[in-house]
Motif scaffolding. Structure first.
Motif, PDB file in Angstrom:
ATOM      1  N   LEU A   1       4.461  14.009  13.659  1.00  0.00           N
ATOM      2  CA  LEU A   1       3.757  13.427  12.509  1.00  0.00           C
ATOM      3  C   LEU A   1       4.279  12.035  12.193  1.00  0.00           C
ATOM      4  O   LEU A   1       5.480  11.779  12.314  1.00  0.00           O
ATOM      5  N   ILE A   2       3.366  11.184  11.773  1.00  0.00           N
ATOM      6  CA  ILE A   2       3.764   9.882  11.234  1.00  0.00           C
ATOM      7  C   ILE A   2       3.276   9.859   9.792  1.00  0.00           C
ATOM      8  O   ILE A   2       2.075   9.980   9.526  1.00  0.00           O
ATOM      9  N   LEU A   3       4.219   9.760   8.859  1.00  0.00           N
ATOM     10  CA  LEU A   3       3.892   9.807   7.436  1.00  0.00           C
ATOM     11  C   LEU A   3       4.084   8.406   6.847  1.00  0.00           C
ATOM     12  O   LEU A   3       5.163   7.822   6.966  1.00  0.00           O
ATOM     13  N   ILE A   4       3.034   7.883   6.250  1.00  0.00           N
ATOM     14  CA  ILE A   4       3.081   6.489   5.777  1.00  0.00           C
ATOM     15  C   ILE A   4       2.991   6.406   4.257  1.00  0.00           C
ATOM     16  O   ILE A   4       2.006   6.853   3.650  1.00  0.00           O
ATOM     17  N   ASP A   5       4.023   5.822   3.660  1.00  0.00           N
ATOM     18  CA  ASP A   5       4.028   5.599   2.210  1.00  0.00           C
ATOM     19  C   ASP A   5       3.365   4.247   1.934  1.00  0.00           C
ATOM     20  O   ASP A   5       3.427   3.342   2.762  1.00  0.00           O
ATOM     21  N   THR A   6       2.703   4.130   0.796  1.00  0.00           N
ATOM     22  CA  THR A   6       2.090   2.845   0.443  1.00  0.00           C
ATOM     23  C   THR A   6       2.480   2.465  -0.986  1.00  0.00           C
ATOM     24  O   THR A   6       2.936   3.308  -1.752  1.00  0.00           O
ATOM     25  N   ALA A   7       2.269   1.206  -1.297  1.00  0.00           N
ATOM     26  CA  ALA A   7       2.611   0.710  -2.634  1.00  0.00           C
ATOM     27  C   ALA A   7       1.565   1.169  -3.639  1.00  0.00           C
ATOM     28  O   ALA A   7       0.383   1.315  -3.303  1.00  0.00           O
ATOM     29  N   GLY A   8       2.001   1.386  -4.886  1.00  0.00           N
ATOM     30  CA  GLY A   8       1.053   1.758  -5.931  1.00  0.00           C
ATOM     31  C   GLY A   8       0.773   0.610  -6.863  1.00  0.00           C
ATOM     32  O   GLY A   8      -0.236   0.570  -7.538  1.00  0.00           O
ATOM     33  N   ARG A   9       1.684  -0.338  -6.862  1.00  0.00           N
ATOM     34  CA  ARG A   9       1.522  -1.431  -7.808  1.00  0.00           C
ATOM     35  C   ARG A   9       1.516  -2.754  -7.069  1.00  0.00           C
ATOM     36  O   ARG A   9       2.450  -3.086  -6.371  1.00  0.00           O
ATOM     37  N   LEU A  10       0.449  -3.496  -7.208  1.00  0.00           N
ATOM     38  CA  LEU A  10       0.430  -4.853  -6.673  1.00  0.00           C
ATOM     39  C   LEU A  10       0.015  -5.771  -7.805  1.00  0.00           C
ATOM     40  O   LEU A  10      -0.180  -5.336  -8.931  1.00  0.00           O
ATOM     41  N   HIS A  11      -0.149  -7.047  -7.495  1.00  0.00           N
ATOM     42  CA  HIS A  11      -0.458  -8.008  -8.568  1.00  0.00           C
ATOM     43  C   HIS A  11      -1.732  -7.595  -9.296  1.00  0.00           C
ATOM     44  O   HIS A  11      -1.856  -7.700 -10.484  1.00  0.00           O
ATOM     45  N   ASN A  12      -2.687  -7.137  -8.531  1.00  0.00           N
ATOM     46  CA  ASN A  12      -3.906  -6.640  -9.163  1.00  0.00           C
ATOM     47  C   ASN A  12      -4.564  -5.618  -8.245  1.00  0.00           C
ATOM     48  O   ASN A  12      -4.160  -5.431  -7.099  1.00  0.00           O
ATOM     49  N   LYS A  13      -5.556  -4.955  -8.807  1.00  0.00           N
ATOM     50  CA  LYS A  13      -6.213  -3.856  -8.079  1.00  0.00           C
ATOM     51  C   LYS A  13      -6.895  -4.351  -6.795  1.00  0.00           C
ATOM     52  O   LYS A  13      -6.821  -3.696  -5.758  1.00  0.00           O
ATOM     53  N   ALA A  14      -7.520  -5.523  -6.896  1.00  0.00           N
ATOM     54  CA  ALA A  14      -8.235  -6.051  -5.728  1.00  0.00           C
ATOM     55  C   ALA A  14      -7.262  -6.280  -4.577  1.00  0.00           C
ATOM     56  O   ALA A  14      -7.548  -5.957  -3.421  1.00  0.00           O
ATOM     57  N   HIS A  15      -6.094  -6.770  -4.905  1.00  0.00           N
ATOM     58  CA  HIS A  15      -5.063  -7.021  -3.892  1.00  0.00           C
ATOM     59  C   HIS A  15      -4.598  -5.710  -3.250  1.00  0.00           C
ATOM     60  O   HIS A  15      -4.463  -5.591  -2.034  1.00  0.00           O
ATOM     61  N   LEU A  16      -4.390  -4.715  -4.116  1.00  0.00           N
ATOM     62  CA  LEU A  16      -3.950  -3.392  -3.634  1.00  0.00           C
ATOM     63  C   LEU A  16      -4.981  -2.812  -2.657  1.00  0.00           C
ATOM     64  O   LEU A  16      -4.643  -2.313  -1.580  1.00  0.00           O
ATOM     65  N   MET A  17      -6.242  -2.912  -3.038  1.00  0.00           N
ATOM     66  CA  MET A  17      -7.297  -2.331  -2.215  1.00  0.00           C
ATOM     67  C   MET A  17      -7.447  -3.128  -0.905  1.00  0.00           C
ATOM     68  O   MET A  17      -7.667  -2.548   0.150  1.00  0.00           O
ATOM     69  N   GLU A  18      -7.316  -4.450  -1.008  1.00  0.00           N
ATOM     70  CA  GLU A  18      -7.411  -5.269   0.198  1.00  0.00           C
ATOM     71  C   GLU A  18      -6.286  -4.916   1.169  1.00  0.00           C
ATOM     72  O   GLU A  18      -6.493  -4.812   2.378  1.00  0.00           O
ATOM     73  N   GLU A  19      -5.116  -4.694   0.599  1.00  0.00           N
ATOM     74  CA  GLU A  19      -3.988  -4.352   1.465  1.00  0.00           C
ATOM     75  C   GLU A  19      -4.204  -3.004   2.155  1.00  0.00           C
ATOM     76  O   GLU A  19      -3.871  -2.827   3.336  1.00  0.00           O
ATOM     77  N   LEU A  20      -4.793  -2.072   1.433  1.00  0.00           N
ATOM     78  CA  LEU A  20      -5.062  -0.770   2.045  1.00  0.00           C
ATOM     79  C   LEU A  20      -6.031  -0.907   3.217  1.00  0.00           C
ATOM     80  O   LEU A  20      -5.852  -0.280   4.261  1.00  0.00           O
TER      81      LEU A  20
END
Ligand SMILES: Nc1nc2c(ncn2[C@@H]2O[C@H](COP(=O)(O)OP(=O)(O)OP(=O)(O)O)[C@@H](O)[C@H]2O)c(=O)[nH]1
Ligand SMILES: [Mg+2]
Length: 325
Positions: free
Chosen positions: A206-225
């Protein structure tokens, strides 16, 4: 160190894996929610009841207070009325049976299994807003898979906070999982690319990937995803095989708004509802399940490494309503 971990994991497997141990965990985790029902409905236990407006209003009030939401509440009340028309419902214990049956029905298609055998390596991504419990859940998941003899690699995809990376590394050590973090931070896609290559090379299960929950703004978070998904698919085109959305159970139904936002970016394959031990509103899980139409795969019932359990509707309902014999 390693010997100690293996010994610990092995010995816990037997006890934590038993049905009784699972019942105890669900019971302990849902204690606050169950107490709310006890306080409210205790007056009915062992007594004759009459299905009238007053009784139904009382049940309805408790279901709302426990955050079951309108759809689940309405369906339950409807079932109680239907049953009482077919044959007399005269005791509260009959209501408990109706509650149990209704929930069994509603969760019938809820498949909590993670089909790890279908892919090698199996890539699992956790997403969710800041503080929902992603990192903790990932650590607990690695532990759960280790119990099943599976080798996990955890990738620290939240590169924005040094503390987050350290937290995850500690979880990885406790779970006996491999771990990879970015040497220079600030670049989740880079470390995820390297991590997947490592997982392939090491033949991780298995490869388990953690991601950030807080970025500068929601659009940035979603773009990063979006970028993270593209990077994963460069190396494994059909991955991630599981996208788990982690929702904080104490936040209540506001979690649904978050869920919809994440759903626009990636197909959510399962939900993890955390911190159920910290709320008296355990009904929220049913409301979220109903609204999202996505299986609840795991529940967080405490902060310890073995406090994440595969979701089991029967255990949930019985622990919530105190209906286990
Ligand atoms: N009681 C309880 N606490 C939990 C549970 N799951 C997570 N927590 C706690 O919730 C807090 C936040 O958990 P994290 O795993 O750091 O959350 P996160 O989503 O990774 O947060 P960010 O990285 O900031 O986005 C921690 O203090 C955890 O111990 C649970 O099931 N029960
Ligand atoms: Mg985190």
């Amino acid at each position: 160190m390693i010997f100690f971990k293996k010994k610990g994991a092995g010995s816990r497997e037997n006890s934590a894996g038993s049905q009784q141990a699972k019942e105890e965990k669900f019971d302990a985790g849902l204690k606050r929610s169950r107490n709310r029902f006890r306080e409210g409905l205790l007056s009915f236990v062992g007594k004759e009841i009459k299905i009238d407006r007053e009784f139904l209003d009382e049940i309805e009030a408790f279901l709302y207070q426990s955050d079951f939401g309108s759809r689940v509440t309405d369906s339950l009340l409807q079932k109680i009325e239907e049953r009482s028309r077919k044959s007399p419902v005269t005791h509260y214990e009959q209501i408990q049976v109706i509650i149990r049956d209704t929930f069994r029905e509603r969760f019938a298609g809820n498949d909590a299994k993670i089909p790890v055998e279908n892919h090698h390596p199996f890539v699992l991504l956790v997403v969710g807003v800041n503080g929902s419990g992603k990192t903790t859940t990932l650590g607990k998941l690695a532990y759960t898979f280790a119990q099943e003899g599976k080798k996990s690699l955890i990738i620290a995809g939240d590169t924005y906070r040094a503390a987050a990376v350290e937290q995850l590394e500690t979880w990885a050590q406790r779970a006996g999982a491999s771990f990879i973090k970015s040497p220079d931070a600030k670049n989740p896609s880079g470390i995820i690319y390297d991590g997947i290559q490592k997982g392939l090379h090491d033949q991780s299960d298995l490869i388990l990937i953690d991601t950030a929950g807080r970025l500068h703004n929601k659009a940035h978070l979603m773009e990063e995803l979006r970028k993270i998904i593209r990077v994963i698919q460069k190396l494994i085109p059909d991955a991630p095989h599981e996208n788990l959305l982690v929702l904080d159970g104490t936040v209540g139904q506001n979690g649904l708004i978050q869920a919809r936002e994440f759903g626009k970016i990636l197909p959510i394959s399962g939900l993890v509802v955390t911190k159920l031990d910290g709320t008296a509103k355990g009904g929220v899980l049913a409301a979220i399940h109903e609204e999202m139409g996505v299986p609840v795969k795991f529940v967080g019932l405490g902060e310890k490494i073995d406090d994440l359990l595969p979701f089991d509707a029967d255990l949930y309902v019985d622990s919530l309503f105190g209906t286990r014999n």
